[in-house]
Design a protein around this motif. Sequence first.
Motif, short mmCIF file in Angstrom:
data_model
loop_
_atom_site.label_atom_id
_atom_site.label_comp_id
_atom_site.label_asym_id
_atom_site.label_seq_id
_atom_site.Cartn_x
_atom_site.Cartn_y
_atom_site.Cartn_z
N VAL A 1 -38.42 14.80 -1.42
CA VAL A 1 -38.07 16.21 -1.24
C VAL A 1 -38.85 17.08 -2.21
N ASN A 2 -39.57 18.05 -1.66
CA ASN A 2 -40.15 19.08 -2.51
C ASN A 2 -39.24 20.29 -2.36
N TYR A 3 -38.56 20.61 -3.44
CA TYR A 3 -37.58 21.70 -3.35
C TYR A 3 -37.98 22.88 -4.22
N TYR A 4 -38.12 24.01 -3.59
CA TYR A 4 -38.41 25.24 -4.33
C TYR A 4 -37.38 26.33 -4.07
N GLN A 5 -36.96 26.47 -2.83
CA GLN A 5 -36.12 27.62 -2.50
C GLN A 5 -35.27 27.39 -1.26
N THR A 6 -34.31 28.30 -1.08
CA THR A 6 -33.50 28.27 0.14
C THR A 6 -33.85 29.52 0.96
N PRO B 1 -30.76 27.09 -7.83
CA PRO B 1 -30.55 25.71 -8.29
C PRO B 1 -29.54 24.95 -7.43
N MET B 2 -28.47 25.62 -6.98
CA MET B 2 -27.45 24.91 -6.22
C MET B 2 -28.02 24.39 -4.89
N GLY B 3 -29.05 25.08 -4.41
CA GLY B 3 -29.71 24.62 -3.18
C GLY B 3 -30.24 23.21 -3.33
N LEU B 4 -30.62 22.83 -4.54
CA LEU B 4 -31.14 21.48 -4.77
C LEU B 4 -30.03 20.45 -4.57
N ARG B 5 -28.85 20.78 -5.08
CA ARG B 5 -27.71 19.87 -4.88
C ARG B 5 -27.38 19.77 -3.39
N MET B 6 -27.51 20.91 -2.70
CA MET B 6 -27.21 20.89 -1.26
C MET B 6 -28.21 20.04 -0.48
N LEU C 1 -35.84 25.01 -14.86
CA LEU C 1 -35.73 23.54 -14.73
C LEU C 1 -34.36 23.05 -15.17
N LYS C 2 -33.85 23.62 -16.24
CA LYS C 2 -32.53 23.23 -16.76
C LYS C 2 -31.46 23.43 -15.67
N ALA C 3 -31.48 24.60 -15.06
CA ALA C 3 -30.47 24.89 -14.03
C ALA C 3 -30.59 23.91 -12.86
N HIS C 4 -31.82 23.57 -12.49
CA HIS C 4 -32.00 22.64 -11.36
C HIS C 4 -31.57 21.22 -11.74
N ILE C 5 -31.88 20.83 -12.96
CA ILE C 5 -31.50 19.46 -13.38
C ILE C 5 -29.97 19.35 -13.47
N GLU C 6 -29.33 20.43 -13.92
CA GLU C 6 -27.85 20.41 -13.97
C GLU C 6 -27.26 20.18 -12.57
N LEU D 1 -28.82 18.76 -10.11
CA LEU D 1 -29.20 17.42 -9.66
C LEU D 1 -28.23 16.37 -10.21
N LYS D 2 -27.82 16.63 -11.45
CA LYS D 2 -26.85 15.73 -12.07
C LYS D 2 -25.55 15.75 -11.26
#
Length: 482
Positions: A301-306, A360-365, A405-410, A412-413
């Motif tokens: 997955v290459n994730y940048y945006q929703t 960032p939440m889009g990454l979790r989705m 990056l921090k927000a996205h990694i959070e 992802l966790k």
Amino acid sequence: MYFKESQGFPKDFLWGSASAAYQVEGGWNADGKGLSNWDKFVRIPGKTFKATTGDKAVDHYHRYKEDVRLMAEMGLKTYRFSIAWSRIYPNGNGEINEAGLKFYDDLINELLKYGIEPMVTVYHWDMPQALEDEYHGWESRQIVDDYVNYATTLFKRYGDRVKYWITMNEQNIFTSFGWLKGMHPPGKENDMKTFYQVNHHANMAHAGAVLALKELYPEAKVGASFAYSPCYAYDRKPENAMAKADYDDLQNYWWMDIYAYGRYPRSAWAYLESHGVTPDVLPGDMETLKKAAALVDFMGVNYYQTCVAEYNDINGVGMSNTMNTTGKKGTAQIQGIPGLYKNPANDYLPTTDWDWTIDPMGLRMCCRDITSRYDLPIVISENGLGAFDKVEGGKIHDPYRIAYLKAHIEELKKACDDGCRVLAYCTWSYTDLLSWLNGYQKRYGFVYVDREEDENSGTLNRIPKDSYYWYKKVIETNGEEL
Ligand code: BGP
């Protein structure tokens, strides 16, 4: 879901960073390399920001040892890079270029010397121009054999040392930009029929490579990297929820269902049929796609945006071939498919200077959706922030990149806590590099490279940014200290 306590990232989590050959290497005609479609395309006036090219790029071809040493000092666990097909087969097929093969041998060995896992992308958009000249590249079924032959050459040469393979980078982007928007080679516009045919060829090429790899190295891990932009319905109006369903089937599941199941989504296929744009599928193709899908190990997955989907009237907006390539906020345009959906801005989300939403939440989705629909492990093969960076007193302070990056990694966790099996997280990008259409001023790296748009600007010296030291800590603590 809500958990009292996070379990954190798995112990062997691959903290990584990524690049692509054309964007970093330079050496565009070095040591027997053939011409690629991008070498040619960037020379067409008006195609790239300030006519930038990857001729020299950030000269990774000559400075890879310095780059790898910086990766090692950072503690990077995996480095995702792509191989330039035209270095290996200057004419796309036929005669092989040993010097090209040797360059990647050296790079792989250098990575392994420091315990960095190489993650290799077979195809990241730069196709030998000879194949374009010979039979129009992806438009011809002939490319399937040439691609599989090229991929097999790589598997045979590097398969003893490379475990992670990505067959295709963002098939959805290179085909839509190449055949619908005219913004990537071969620069065609609104050619729906060819667009779907090209995609079918790319699917067959991907499948052929998966089968060839597993035959040679059953233990290898393989998948494709998809540019996944999850989509929100504009509001609770049923026709906007339907617009989202249409968007997902045509823009997301159309590709991911092939990689994971070896099938095309039925409703998307029905839409194509009603518009006379279904691809020609040969007897046995669907069986091959299914066989390969059963062997795929992860969804890349290459994730940048929703984005947002809103119903689009039959006389509504179509595909746009302009986008914000200057970094002047607010210049992006709404686009869509008349009769189905359009993608208005999301005023709940901030945007980058290039008008990409930050979500960032889009990454979790993404992870949740892939897990529910496909139940596959996930490799985040790209995620990052393109921004203007400034050198101040020899340093680059990029708190905006760290925050992103921090927000996205959070998130992802949280996806890991949700039960998603995430194997790796690669930021885009490791060093600064050429952004295909946006020149060198749109920077993504942990490592600053001293160069600007002008080919003769800068020393190409490398300077680690603040984010470099921050990510080093993230890796050291396996994502506990963010
Ligand atoms: C992805 C590509 C990368 C990279 C990244 C950033 O679509 O796989 O190669 O370029 O996006 O995009 P851009 O350079 O357009 O900002």
